[in-house]
Design a protein around this motif. Structure first.
Motif, short mmCIF file in Angstrom:
data_model
loop_
_atom_site.label_atom_id
_atom_site.label_comp_id
_atom_site.label_asym_id
_atom_site.label_seq_id
_atom_site.Cartn_x
_atom_site.Cartn_y
_atom_site.Cartn_z
N VAL A 1 24.79 18.65 -118.70
CA VAL A 1 23.16 18.73 -118.84
C VAL A 1 22.54 18.48 -117.50
O VAL A 1 22.80 17.56 -116.82
CB VAL A 1 22.74 17.98 -120.03
CG1 VAL A 1 23.55 18.54 -121.22
CG2 VAL A 1 23.00 16.46 -119.78
N LEU A 2 21.16 18.83 -117.41
CA LEU A 2 20.16 18.42 -116.45
C LEU A 2 19.43 17.47 -117.23
O LEU A 2 19.10 17.73 -118.41
CB LEU A 2 19.29 19.40 -115.90
CG LEU A 2 18.22 19.18 -115.30
CD1 LEU A 2 18.41 18.41 -114.03
CD2 LEU A 2 17.24 20.43 -115.12
N LEU A 3 19.27 16.14 -116.82
CA LEU A 3 18.47 14.86 -117.24
C LEU A 3 17.12 15.01 -116.61
O LEU A 3 17.21 14.61 -115.49
CB LEU A 3 19.20 13.79 -117.45
CG LEU A 3 18.78 12.73 -118.32
CD1 LEU A 3 19.11 13.34 -119.89
CD2 LEU A 3 20.02 11.58 -118.19
N ILE A 4 16.05 14.93 -117.16
CA ILE A 4 14.74 15.07 -116.52
C ILE A 4 14.04 13.76 -117.16
O ILE A 4 13.91 13.52 -118.38
CB ILE A 4 13.87 16.29 -116.67
CG1 ILE A 4 14.56 17.54 -116.34
CG2 ILE A 4 12.53 15.99 -115.99
CD1 ILE A 4 14.02 18.73 -117.07
N ASP A 5 13.79 12.96 -116.08
CA ASP A 5 13.06 11.68 -116.51
C ASP A 5 13.83 10.68 -117.42
O ASP A 5 13.48 10.83 -118.76
CB ASP A 5 11.39 11.87 -116.87
CG ASP A 5 10.68 12.25 -115.86
OD1 ASP A 5 10.95 12.09 -114.65
OD2 ASP A 5 9.54 12.79 -116.02
N PRO A 6 14.85 10.22 -116.89
CA PRO A 6 16.11 9.70 -117.85
C PRO A 6 15.85 8.57 -119.06
O PRO A 6 16.50 8.75 -119.84
CB PRO A 6 16.86 8.91 -116.74
CG PRO A 6 16.66 9.64 -115.41
CD PRO A 6 15.13 10.00 -115.50
N GLY A 7 14.61 8.18 -118.85
CA GLY A 7 14.36 7.18 -119.87
C GLY A 7 14.05 5.65 -119.59
O GLY A 7 13.62 5.39 -118.10
N ILE A 8 13.74 5.00 -120.26
CA ILE A 8 13.28 3.53 -119.91
C ILE A 8 13.93 2.42 -120.60
O ILE A 8 14.42 1.49 -119.61
CB ILE A 8 11.70 3.43 -120.78
CG1 ILE A 8 10.84 4.60 -120.62
CG2 ILE A 8 11.10 1.91 -120.33
CD1 ILE A 8 10.36 4.55 -119.12
N LEU A 9 14.34 2.20 -121.77
CA LEU A 9 14.97 1.19 -122.18
C LEU A 9 16.51 1.35 -122.04
O LEU A 9 17.09 2.19 -122.61
CB LEU A 9 14.62 0.76 -123.73
CG LEU A 9 13.06 0.55 -123.92
CD1 LEU A 9 12.55 0.60 -125.36
CD2 LEU A 9 12.52 -0.39 -122.93
N GLY A 10 17.01 -0.11 -121.79
CA GLY A 10 18.49 0.09 -121.64
C GLY A 10 19.54 0.69 -122.90
O GLY A 10 20.13 1.54 -122.80
N TYR A 11 18.84 0.21 -124.16
CA TYR A 11 19.65 0.55 -125.34
C TYR A 11 19.31 2.25 -125.40
O TYR A 11 20.31 2.76 -126.15
CB TYR A 11 19.47 -0.33 -126.46
CG TYR A 11 17.95 -0.61 -127.00
CD1 TYR A 11 17.54 0.66 -127.70
CD2 TYR A 11 17.29 -1.38 -126.65
CE1 TYR A 11 16.26 0.52 -128.18
CE2 TYR A 11 15.91 -1.54 -126.93
CZ TYR A 11 15.43 -0.63 -127.83
OH TYR A 11 13.99 -0.73 -128.25
N GLU A 12 18.09 2.59 -125.19
CA GLU A 12 17.89 4.03 -125.37
C GLU A 12 18.85 4.83 -124.56
O GLU A 12 19.24 6.11 -124.82
CB GLU A 12 16.41 4.35 -125.07
CG GLU A 12 15.53 3.77 -126.15
CD GLU A 12 14.02 3.80 -125.75
OE1 GLU A 12 13.26 3.60 -126.64
OE2 GLU A 12 13.91 3.98 -124.50
N MET A 13 18.94 4.73 -123.30
CA MET A 13 19.65 5.35 -122.26
C MET A 13 21.09 5.14 -122.71
O MET A 13 21.95 6.21 -122.77
CB MET A 13 19.40 4.81 -120.85
CG MET A 13 18.17 5.38 -120.42
SD MET A 13 17.97 5.31 -118.49
CE MET A 13 17.28 3.71 -118.54
#
Ligand SMILES: [Zn+2]
Length: 279
Positions: A30-42
């Protein structure tokens, strides 16, 4: 939690500012666009992708602001791209230096989420040679629509064969347009030009994914362009905008966005003052 919004396109929304991470399925990952914010979410995203047997093969940051430049080691070591200007801004502002990271942590990241935001892999972006028409990867063609509006080298992405527009920090239903007031000659005209550029592809869009806020259908594209344009016009004419996003009942209408709006008005007034003063 991943949610499909179009064929082969999924999103995960952060608890922080309704930030949307976009996952586009390709041939081998996959291509990941704007990967995320919080550690547990990523971490959860990395787990989900592992379960789907979909490694991250490329990343992309829509623009050089902290909430779009994060990464987590569990997402792997794929190349992370941005426009040439996005990468140059990260470099020129030395955003990956320890003191810049400390400043970002102190000034920009809200204290309540700070323990969940890791800057270890922050800003490690490779600039695509300008002008880059698309993201180099093995998957559906992702067209880069670069413009000057919210941040230097800001990119919207059009995945034409899926009818998806990833708008970066434009066309949000919860955030007002935030202009790039640093080193720009005419930030309002830049913003209006960017909206015209997005309007030019609106007919190809069935699903609109803003950097923050809710996913829109085809009808939302023009509606949000109109709303953002009205706001930019209000700034230009120093009118009070009748914009629901800064109203008292809006998602971020309590004090944050009205404050952003007031500061934009103030800085634009100061620029006009400066431009009027000869020498
Ligand atoms: Zn943002």
């Amino acid at each position: 939690m991943l949610r499909q919004v179009a064929e082969g396109v999924l999103i995960q929304q952060s608890e922080f500012c309704q930030t949307n991470t976009v996952v586009v399925q390709g041939q081998a990952g996959v291509l990941l666009i704007d990967p995320g914010i919080l550690g547990y979410e990523m971490a959860a995203l990395a787990d989900d992708l592992r379960e789907l047997d979909q490694p991250v093969v490329a990343g992309f940051s829509t623009h050089p602001h902290w909430d779009h430049l994060l990464w987590d080691a569990r997402l792997g070591a794929a190349p992370r791209y941005g426009t040439a200007r996005c990468a140059a801004t990260v470099r020129d502002r030395r955003l990956t230096d320890a003191d810049a990271k400390a400043r970002i942590a102190a000034q920009f990241i809200p204290p309540d989420i700070a323990p969940q935001v890791s800057l270890d892999l922050f800003g490690l972006i490779t600039g695509l040679p300008a002008p880059a028409a698309q993201i180099p990867w093995d998957g559906p063609q992702v067209r880069i629509i670069e413009h000057q509006a919210h941040a230097p080298g800001h990119a919207a992405l059009l995945i034409e064969e899926r009818g998806v527009l990833v708008a970066g920090d434009m066309l949000s239903d919860v955030l007002i347009p935030m202009l790039d007031l640093n080193d720009t000659a005419d930030p309002i005209e830049d913003y209006l030009a960017a909206l015209r550029l997005l309007e030019g592809v609106a007919g190809d869009v069935d699903v609109l994914i803003p950097g923050h806020g809710s996913i829109g259908g085809a009808d939302q594209v023009r509606a949000r362009i109109d709303q953002d344009r009205a706001y930019a016009h209000a700034l230009r004419d120093a009118h009070v905008p009748s914009d629901p996003r800064v109203g008292p009942s809006a998602t971020y209408g309590k004090d944050w966005l009205p404050g952003v709006h007031a500061r934009q008005l103030q800085r634009l007034a100061r620029r006009r003052e400066r431009d009027r003063t000869p020498g």
